[in-house]
Design a protein around this motif. Structure first.
Motif, PDB file in Angstrom:
ATOM      1  N   TYR A 123     -12.847  26.870   8.420  1.00  0.00           N
ATOM      2  CA  TYR A 123     -12.277  25.552   8.734  1.00  0.00           C
ATOM      3  C   TYR A 123     -11.942  24.801   7.432  1.00  0.00           C
ATOM      4  N   PRO A 124     -10.798  24.101   7.354  1.00  0.00           N
ATOM      5  CA  PRO A 124      -9.821  23.816   8.401  1.00  0.00           C
ATOM      6  C   PRO A 124      -8.654  24.792   8.470  1.00  0.00           C
ATOM      7  N   PHE A 125      -8.770  25.953   7.843  1.00  0.00           N
ATOM      8  CA  PHE A 125      -7.664  26.898   7.837  1.00  0.00           C
ATOM      9  C   PHE A 125      -7.648  27.775   9.088  1.00  0.00           C
ATOM     10  N   LYS A 126      -8.734  27.755   9.845  1.00  0.00           N
ATOM     11  CA  LYS A 126      -8.780  28.400  11.151  1.00  0.00           C
ATOM     12  C   LYS A 126      -9.269  27.378  12.173  1.00  0.00           C
ATOM     13  N   PRO A 127      -8.815  27.500  13.429  1.00  0.00           N
ATOM     14  CA  PRO A 127      -9.108  26.464  14.423  1.00  0.00           C
ATOM     15  C   PRO A 127     -10.506  26.570  15.012  1.00  0.00           C
ATOM     16  N   PRO A 128     -11.027  25.463  15.518  1.00  0.00           N
ATOM     17  CA  PRO A 128     -12.331  25.454  16.194  1.00  0.00           C
ATOM     18  C   PRO A 128     -12.193  25.884  17.650  1.00  0.00           C
ATOM     19  N   SER A 129     -13.317  26.009  18.321  1.00  0.00           N
ATOM     20  CA  SER A 129     -13.330  26.244  19.767  1.00  0.00           C
ATOM     21  C   SER A 129     -13.933  25.014  20.448  1.00  0.00           C
ATOM     22  N   PHE A 130     -13.514  24.766  21.692  1.00  0.00           N
ATOM     23  CA  PHE A 130     -13.942  23.581  22.424  1.00  0.00           C
ATOM     24  C   PHE A 130     -14.414  23.980  23.821  1.00  0.00           C
ATOM     25  N   MET A 131     -15.423  23.292  24.316  1.00  0.00           N
ATOM     26  CA  MET A 131     -15.826  23.442  25.706  1.00  0.00           C
ATOM     27  C   MET A 131     -16.354  22.111  26.224  1.00  0.00           C
ATOM     28  N   LEU A 132     -16.163  21.868  27.508  1.00  0.00           N
ATOM     29  CA  LEU A 132     -16.704  20.683  28.176  1.00  0.00           C
ATOM     30  C   LEU A 132     -18.038  21.027  28.821  1.00  0.00           C
ATOM     31  N   LEU A 133     -18.951  20.080  28.806  1.00  0.00           N
ATOM     32  CA  LEU A 133     -20.275  20.257  29.407  1.00  0.00           C
ATOM     33  C   LEU A 133     -20.446  19.415  30.665  1.00  0.00           C
ATOM     34  N   THR A 134     -19.631  18.366  30.828  1.00  0.00           N
ATOM     35  CA  THR A 134     -19.734  17.462  31.962  1.00  0.00           C
ATOM     36  C   THR A 134     -18.726  17.854  33.035  1.00  0.00           C
ATOM     37  N   PRO A 135     -19.159  18.070  34.295  1.00  0.00           N
ATOM     38  CA  PRO A 135     -18.194  18.342  35.377  1.00  0.00           C
ATOM     39  C   PRO A 135     -17.171  17.220  35.477  1.00  0.00           C
ATOM     40  N   HIS A 170      -0.913  28.426  16.285  1.00  0.00           N
ATOM     41  CA  HIS A 170      -0.429  27.054  16.406  1.00  0.00           C
ATOM     42  C   HIS A 170      -1.206  26.060  15.531  1.00  0.00           C
ATOM     43  N   TRP A 171      -2.339  26.468  15.038  1.00  0.00           N
ATOM     44  CA  TRP A 171      -3.236  25.532  14.356  1.00  0.00           C
ATOM     45  C   TRP A 171      -2.641  25.019  13.047  1.00  0.00           C
ATOM     46  N   GLN A 172      -2.858  23.720  12.783  1.00  0.00           N
ATOM     47  CA  GLN A 172      -2.436  23.093  11.538  1.00  0.00           C
ATOM     48  C   GLN A 172      -3.678  22.580  10.799  1.00  0.00           C
ATOM     49  N   PRO A 173      -3.856  22.933   9.534  1.00  0.00           N
ATOM     50  CA  PRO A 173      -5.042  22.464   8.793  1.00  0.00           C
ATOM     51  C   PRO A 173      -5.141  20.944   8.696  1.00  0.00           C
ATOM     52  N   SER A 174      -4.035  20.249   8.908  1.00  0.00           N
ATOM     53  CA  SER A 174      -4.082  18.782   8.848  1.00  0.00           C
ATOM     54  C   SER A 174      -4.756  18.186  10.076  1.00  0.00           C
ATOM     55  N   TRP A 175      -4.895  18.956  11.153  1.00  0.00           N
ATOM     56  CA  TRP A 175      -5.591  18.461  12.329  1.00  0.00           C
ATOM     57  C   TRP A 175      -7.088  18.410  12.062  1.00  0.00           C
ATOM     58  N   SER A 176      -7.793  17.619  12.856  1.00  0.00           N
ATOM     59  CA  SER A 176      -9.217  17.385  12.618  1.00  0.00           C
ATOM     60  C   SER A 176      -9.953  17.262  13.942  1.00  0.00           C
ATOM     61  N   VAL A 177     -11.258  17.046  13.871  1.00  0.00           N
ATOM     62  CA  VAL A 177     -12.044  16.802  15.077  1.00  0.00           C
ATOM     63  C   VAL A 177     -11.525  15.564  15.800  1.00  0.00           C
ATOM     64  N   ARG A 178     -11.209  14.538  15.042  1.00  0.00           N
ATOM     65  CA  ARG A 178     -10.660  13.310  15.656  1.00  0.00           C
ATOM     66  C   ARG A 178      -9.358  13.607  16.388  1.00  0.00           C
ATOM     67  N   THR A 179      -8.467  14.379  15.768  1.00  0.00           N
ATOM     68  CA  THR A 179      -7.212  14.753  16.407  1.00  0.00           C
ATOM     69  C   THR A 179      -7.472  15.476  17.721  1.00  0.00           C
ATOM     70  N   ALA A 180      -8.425  16.386  17.711  1.00  0.00           N
ATOM     71  CA  ALA A 180      -8.739  17.167  18.905  1.00  0.00           C
ATOM     72  C   ALA A 180      -9.251  16.275  20.034  1.00  0.00           C
ATOM     73  N   LEU A 181     -10.095  15.306  19.718  1.00  0.00           N
ATOM     74  CA  LEU A 181     -10.641  14.432  20.748  1.00  0.00           C
ATOM     75  C   LEU A 181      -9.565  13.540  21.350  1.00  0.00           C
ATOM     76  N   VAL A 182      -8.686  13.036  20.503  1.00  0.00           N
ATOM     77  CA  VAL A 182      -7.558  12.238  20.993  1.00  0.00           C
ATOM     78  C   VAL A 182      -6.695  13.081  21.932  1.00  0.00           C
ATOM     79  N   ALA A 183      -6.464  14.351  21.558  1.00  0.00           N
ATOM     80  CA  ALA A 183      -5.655  15.248  22.377  1.00  0.00           C
ATOM     81  C   ALA A 183      -6.320  15.526  23.722  1.00  0.00           C
ATOM     82  N   LEU A 184      -7.637  15.741  23.720  1.00  0.00           N
ATOM     83  CA  LEU A 184      -8.343  16.005  24.970  1.00  0.00           C
ATOM     84  C   LEU A 184      -8.225  14.837  25.942  1.00  0.00           C
TER      85      LEU A 184
END
Length: 305
Positions: A70-82, A103-117
């Motif tokens: 990271y940040p040159f490779k993307p993270p993985s995401f999962m939801l825990l709440t139904p 598709h991943w861009q190193p300029s993206w971040s955890v904040r970017t991912a949360l906004v997207a979700l």
């Protein structure tokens, strides 16, 4: 944070610590995420359901796993709440996730991912891996239930962080929206004031810390991030394969501000050129008249008349 465990010269460690600092110094009412004390590559997060949707009032927890590159490779995401939109404890297939590293861009971040979700919550799943298509009434019931308690997951250390994040989210919005799920319009959210782009390419509504739409950031997220259908073929073109999506649903290309400035500048240049040519001709005529008058031609013409 146990900084002494990690090599502070490592690019991934430096980037993650920078994001942790930014998350703490610039918190949002719409989401919160922090890494585990003993493993900064694993983050727990919670996002708030977007306003004016069946998810409003919901608090949805999840887990982010950052790779060593990271940040040159993307993270993985999962939801825990139904939630009725994404499966729980299943890695979500988005263009910001490790399902589609091309598709991943190193300029993206955890904040970017949360906004997207948050942006993706009210959109159609379109067959994307890890997506669900519950009725709005069911999703609304899950949103209310999600506030009762944080999900139970993992070790005591993880659970402690999950509970702390849950309390933070509750403190920012203690009340549950007072409306019936029957009041939700059956109209496609993609057509509601252009707020949501409901397609396999993604969605563009983003909220600021005050809960109001942030059009500039929303447009950037719309153009950059996609929810990828399960049968999508990876593109060898990397990040350049991302398609631009207009929040109006139209395929018309909208010129960016710099292009508009170049067009305006070109028109101004042409106008200036013609003005200069006209002025040059007028000066030449005046000089010719002056030359003819000084050489006596003007007197001959006068006598001849």
């Amino acid at each position: 944070m146990a900084d002494d465990k990690y090599n502070l010269k490592n690019p991934a460690v430096k980037r993650i610590l920078q994001e942790v600092k930014e998350m703490q110094s610039n918190p949002s009412d719409d989401f919160m995420s922090l890494p585990l004390e003993e493993n900064i590559f694993e983050w727990q997060f919670a996002i708030r359901g977007p306003r004016d949707t069946e998810f409003e009032g919901g608090i949805y927890h999840g887990r982010i796993q950052l790779p060593a590159e990271y940040p040159f490779k993307p993270p993985s995401f999962m939801l825990l709440t139904p939630n009725g939109r994404f499966e729980t404890q299943t890695k979500i297939c988005l263009s910001i996730s490790n399902h589609h590293p091309e598709h991943w861009q190193p300029s993206w971040s955890v904040r970017t991912a949360l906004v997207a979700l948050i942006a993706f919550m009210p959109t159609n799943p379109n067959g994307a891996l890890g997506s669900l298509d519950y009725k709005k009434e069911e999703r609304h019931a899950l949103a209310i239930k999600s506030r009762e308690a944080a999900p139970r997951f993992g070790t005591p250390e993880r659970q402690k962080l999950i509970d702390e994040i849950h309390e933070y989210m509750l403190s920012k919005a203690p009340s549950v929206p007072q409306f019936s799920p029957l009041e939700f319009s059956e109209e496609d959210p993609a057509n509601k004031d252009g707020e949501f782009q409901e397609s396999s390419q993604g969605a563009g509504i983003v909220h600021s810390q005050e809960g109001h739409p942030n059009p500039a950031l929303g447009e950037r997220i719309t153009n950059e991030i996609q929810e990828v259908p399960a049968d999508a073929n990876p593109s060898p073109a990397g990040g350049g394969a991302l398609r631009e999506v207009s929040t109006s649903g139209s395929s018309d290309h909208i010129l960016p501000p710099r292009a508009e400035m170049r067009i305006q500048k070109s028109a101004d240049d042409r106008l200036f050129t013609w003005a200069a040519v006209g002025l040059s001709i007028a000066i030449l005529v005046l000089l010719l008249k002056k030359f003819m008058k000084s050489s006596g031609h003007g007197a001959v013409f006068m006598d001849g008349s």
